[in-house]
Design an enzyme around this catalytic site. Structure first.
Site, PDB file in Angstrom:
ATOM      1  N   GLU A   1     -23.710 -12.980 -16.290  1.00 46.03           N
ATOM      2  CA  GLU A   1     -22.638 -13.253 -15.317  1.00 46.03           C
ATOM      3  C   GLU A   1     -21.331 -13.632 -16.005  1.00 46.03           C
ATOM      4  OE1 GLU A   1     -23.910 -16.076 -12.365  1.00 46.03           O
ATOM      5  OE2 GLU A   1     -25.077 -14.579 -11.294  1.00 46.03           O
TER       6      GLU A   1
ATOM      7  N   GLU B   1     -31.549 -11.759 -11.003  1.00 52.55           N
ATOM      8  CA  GLU B   1     -31.503 -12.955 -10.161  1.00 52.55           C
ATOM      9  C   GLU B   1     -31.352 -12.550  -8.707  1.00 52.55           C
ATOM     10  OE1 GLU B   1     -28.682 -16.032 -11.121  1.00 52.55           O
ATOM     11  OE2 GLU B   1     -28.982 -15.796 -13.276  1.00 52.55           O
TER      12      GLU B   1
END
Length: 478
Positions: free
Chosen positions: A170, A378
């Site tokens: 991320e 995720e």
């Protein structure tokens, strides 16, 4: 798109769960580990929810065998974790902390002994503090060499045992919170520095991928990206244009560089006009174009609707870190877009839209634009879980969330997505960075609160048993 003969999950599907070093390990200074930027940042007053930090976290560092045994009981096929850079290189470079290497060796060997694929993330935000203090971390080109050396160390130590690797987790979220919202270290407001730091991270990612392909030719590597699909708030053309801009600036800006080796044209033109475009050095373009990931990791939590935003409109605003529903303000980029409520989806207590079809849309968009296999690294629901008097935790809302999102994955497979696996966030409860321990994601409840570790007991939630049964049937009931 409705399929008359929907496809099943492949037999090789990696049913998994995920975590990150700072959020679960604890042992922040154990056995020679150096400090990370988060070890320092969380000690500054007002930075996190009620001053929570990862000094102890859920003590995975000292309970790794217990936690892996629970993973085996659940039947996991994969476990995604991150290595703490300062645990293995306390100063970010130079002398290796062999005790840190030994910890990850124990974890990897325990996973393999139970038939669980390790999915190793090289960087999940816990930058060595020494590198931040020396040259500003990702703001300096010096980090490219240091990151490559760190990655090469791990490739040489674990490459024979670990097949699946993640370079950066991320990057979009970490850097935006560091330089746009001033919520992550170094906690500044500076869009020019934001884009330049990202450019250095792209170069570091490329160097790491190239080194991996030389050293671990039979493995697979790629970055993990937090994809938030952009919807137009209405069919007004200006809102559609705003959503297109949001898609380019919040998604394509990263994925185009990762997968295509170049920045999206209209976004780069706009940033050049604003004086915010990253500065290239000789060889940068060639390096970015020459490094190709084997797959893309996708973190998906929610979608976002957008509408037009004029030059004098709404700027970047904060976000909900308390769990007080309805406290998230409208946020935007002046002259491009601003967020809007989507009346067609429910929201969590942290105001995150709950949109399973958005995951299918994400997988279709990424597949069509980049043509690479995808690993969902995720996806999960953070909520206020309650430990009952009889030591049970009932979380039907999490089961419903995961069931609906996995059903969307199954539809995406029928749509043509090459989906390698699904790693739910998270295996155990953990420290949720700015949100503390109150925001619980895990299949396993950890008995602790913001300030006190308590006894850190591991307690299986209802979702633990549900996911165990789903894995056993390879998702057939979805």
């Amino acid at each position: 798109m409705h399929h008359q003969h929907p496809k099943a999950f492949p037999q090789t599907f990696l049913w998994g769960a995920a975590s990150a070093a700072y959020q679960v390990e604890g042992g922040w200074d154990a056995e020679g580990k150096g400090p990370s930027v988060w070890d320092s940042f969380t000690k500054e007053p007002g930075r996190t929810y009620l001053g929570s930090n990862g000094d102890v976290a859920v003590d995975h560092y000292h309970r790794v065998e217990e936690d892996v045994a629970l993973m085996a009981e659940m039947g996991l096929k994969a476990y995604r974790f991150s290595v703490s850079w300062p645990r293995v290189l306390p100063d970010g470079r130079g002398a290796v902390n062999e005790a840190g290497i030994a910890f990850y060796d124990r974890l990897i060997d325990a996973l393999l002994a139970h038939g669980i694929e390790p999915v190793l993330t090289l960087f999940h935000w816990d930058l060595p503090l020494a590198l931040m203090e020396e040259y500003g971390g990702w703001e300096s080109r010096r980090i490219i060499d240091d990151f490559e050396a760190y990655c090469t160390l791990l490739f040489s130590r674990f490459g024979s045992k670990v097949q699946y690797w993640i370079t950066l987790n991320e990057q979009n979220i970490d850097t935006s919170r560091s330089f746009i919202y001033a919520k992550h270290p170094p906690a500044v407001y500076d869009r020019k520095r934001f884009y330049q730091a990202n450019h250095h991270a792209f170069l570091a990612n490329a160097r790491a991928i190239n080194a991996f392909h030389r050293l671990v030719p039979n493995g697979k590597i790629g970055p993990t990206f937090s994809y938030i699909p952009a919807y137009a708030a209405s069919s007004k053309p200006e809102d559609v244009t705003a959503a297109e801009s949001a898609e380019e600036f919040t998604n394509h800006w990263w994925l185009d560089v990762y997968a295509r080796g170049c920045y999206p044209t209209s976004a780069f033109a706009w940033l050049t006009e604003q004086g915010e475009a990253p500065v290239f050095a000789e060889g940068d373009a060639e390096l970015l174009a020459g490094a190709k990931p084997d797959f893309l990791g996708i973190n998906y939590y929610f979608s976002q609707a957008f509408e037009a935003n004029g030059p004098d409109g709404v700027g970047e605003a904060g976000f909900n870190t308390t769990g007080k529903k309805g406290s998230t303000p409208v946020s935007g980029v002046r002259g491009l877009y601003k967020t809007a409520a989507n009346p067609h989806v429910a929201t969590s207590n942290w105001d995150w839209p709950i949109d399973p079809e958005g995951l299918r849309i994400t997988l279709r968009r990424v597949t069509s634009r980049y043509g690479l296999p995808i690993l969902i690294t995720e996806n999960g629901l953070g909520e206020f879980d309650k430990l009952e008097a009889d030591d049970t935790v009932h979380d039907p809302y999490r089961i419903d969330y995961l069931k609906r999102h996995l059903a969307a994955c199954k539809r995406a497979i029928s749509d043509g997505t090459q989906l390698m696996g699904y790693c739910a966030w998270s295996f155990t409860d953990l420290l949720s960075w700015l949100n503390g321990y109150q925001k619980r994601y895990g299949f396993v409840y950890i008995n602790r609160n913001e300030q006190e570790a308590l006894d850190l007991r591991r307690i299986r939630k209802d979702s633990f048993y549900w996911y165990r049964d789903l894995i056993a049937e390879n998702g057939a009931s979805l």
